[in-house]
Enzyme design. Structure first.
Site, PDB file in Angstrom:
ATOM      1  N   HIS A  65      -9.980   0.821   5.188  1.00 43.53           N
ATOM      2  CA  HIS A  65      -8.699   1.022   5.848  1.00 43.53           C
ATOM      3  C   HIS A  65      -8.881   2.004   6.999  1.00 43.53           C
ATOM      4  O   HIS A  65      -9.675   2.954   6.912  1.00 43.53           O
ATOM      5  CB  HIS A  65      -7.669   1.558   4.851  1.00 43.53           C
ATOM      6  CG  HIS A  65      -6.267   1.538   5.355  1.00 43.53           C
ATOM      7  ND1 HIS A  65      -5.789   2.442   6.272  1.00 43.53           N
ATOM      8  CD2 HIS A  65      -5.231   0.701   5.081  1.00 43.53           C
ATOM      9  CE1 HIS A  65      -4.526   2.186   6.535  1.00 43.53           C
ATOM     10  NE2 HIS A  65      -4.156   1.133   5.829  1.00 43.53           N
ATOM     11  N   GLU A  87      -5.442  -4.877  10.786  1.00 45.50           N
ATOM     12  CA  GLU A  87      -4.478  -3.808  10.982  1.00 45.50           C
ATOM     13  C   GLU A  87      -4.803  -3.073  12.278  1.00 45.50           C
ATOM     14  O   GLU A  87      -5.637  -2.155  12.286  1.00 45.50           O
ATOM     15  CB  GLU A  87      -4.522  -2.818   9.819  1.00 45.50           C
ATOM     16  CG  GLU A  87      -4.007  -3.373   8.508  1.00 45.50           C
ATOM     17  CD  GLU A  87      -3.671  -2.245   7.545  1.00 45.50           C
ATOM     18  OE1 GLU A  87      -2.523  -2.177   7.107  1.00 45.50           O
ATOM     19  OE2 GLU A  87      -4.554  -1.434   7.252  1.00 45.50           O
ATOM     20  N   ASN A  92       0.846  -1.188   0.000  1.00 50.06           N
ATOM     21  CA  ASN A  92       0.000   0.000   0.000  1.00 50.06           C
ATOM     22  C   ASN A  92       0.883   1.241   0.000  1.00 50.06           C
ATOM     23  O   ASN A  92       1.470   1.601   1.025  1.00 50.06           O
ATOM     24  CB  ASN A  92      -0.916  -0.021   1.235  1.00 50.06           C
ATOM     25  CG  ASN A  92      -1.830   1.185   1.296  1.00 50.06           C
ATOM     26  OD1 ASN A  92      -1.944   1.952   0.343  1.00 50.06           O
ATOM     27  ND2 ASN A  92      -2.493   1.361   2.426  1.00 50.06           N
ATOM     28  N   SER A 101       3.138  -1.560  10.733  1.00 45.94           N
ATOM     29  CA  SER A 101       4.586  -1.458  10.975  1.00 45.94           C
ATOM     30  C   SER A 101       5.333  -2.724  10.554  1.00 45.94           C
ATOM     31  O   SER A 101       6.286  -3.157  11.212  1.00 45.94           O
ATOM     32  CB  SER A 101       4.870  -1.134  12.445  1.00 45.94           C
ATOM     33  OG  SER A 101       4.377   0.148  12.782  1.00 45.94           O
TER      34      SER A 101
END
Length: 247
Positions: free
Chosen positions: A93, A164, A7, A207
């Site tokens: 997202h 995420e 991404n 991360s």
């Protein structure tokens, strides 16, 4: 097969995106072992896709709108992305939810649009640090999954999920692999409430870099990684790709 989804967010402009696409198009890898997809910004997507076509790298959009056509200034439909060859769309997202105010209802409409238009939605779910610390993680993830999946047609439905944790995105505070494993296993069980006859491929994001990617992908319940800034530099991109391919 494991997945490496890149991404690029809003890190690269047109010139940088095209130069980077040229660099990665020269990388050699076994696409039977690793599924690679890049997600450029919308302005660069068409030209990047032309550079990558036929090279074993897929591509997708970072966002999509639910209407198919009409008077919707600034919107881009699933049909338009499909027309240039997009295979995937990131949906929900956390940056879209947190920064731009997308609701669970918005995410549901986008999932339905993707399924109706032949693009695989990558449903992104995750919790904030406050929600995690207060013991509400499962409650938050449960509602995000329920609102996106409940009542969908169970036939020929291909959906991927990306877990995420919001507290790990861009912070350098990556989720511990064993903790990620537990959450992924929980998501798999929760997914069966809506598609009892299907397994789901779940990516981990937050991360991820070349130093920690192996610790996630060595876990069976984690099908791949969704990588942000580390996927926009050729050194870290190629390093991650090599690690995923050699699992």
């Amino acid at each position: 097969m494991k997945y490496f989804f890149a991404n690029w967010k809003m890190y690269l402009d047109l010139k940088q995106s095209l130069a980077f696409a040229e660099d990665i198009s020269n990388l050699e890898f076994d696409n039977s072992k690793v599924g690679v997809s890049v997600f450029p910004n919308q302005i660069t997507l068409c030209e990047v896709s032309e550079k990558l076509k036929g090279g074993g790298i897929y591509f997708g959009t970072q966002n999509v709108d639910w209407e198919n056509s009409g008077a919707y200034s600034g919107a881009t439909s699933v049909h338009m992305f499909k027309e240039i060859g997009c295979d995937f769309a990131l949906v929900g997202h956390s940056e879209r939810r947190e920064v731009f105010g997308e609701t669970n209802e918005d995410v549901r409409r986008k999932v339905e649009a993707c399924l109706g238009g032949g693009i695989i939605p990558v449903l992104c779910i995750g919790e904030t640090k406050e929600e995690k610390d207060s013991g509400k993680r499962n409650e938050i993830l449960m509602e995000q999954l329920r609102s996106a999946l409940e009542g969908l047609d169970k036939s020929n439905t291909k959906i991927m999920v990306a877990y995420e944790p919001i507290w790990a995105i861009g912070t350098g505070e990556a989720c511990e692999p064993l903790e990620a494993k537990e959450v992924h296993l929980w998501i798999k069980e929760e997914y069966k409430k809506y598609f009892s006859n299907k397994d789901v491929e779940i990516l981990y994001g937050g991360s991820v870099d070349a130093q920690n990617v192996l610790s996630y992908l060595s876990i069976d319940s984690i099908s791949g990684v969704l990588v942000g800034s580390a996927s926009t530099k050729i050194e870290s991109f190629s390093a991650i790709l090599k690690i995923v391919e050699n699992l």
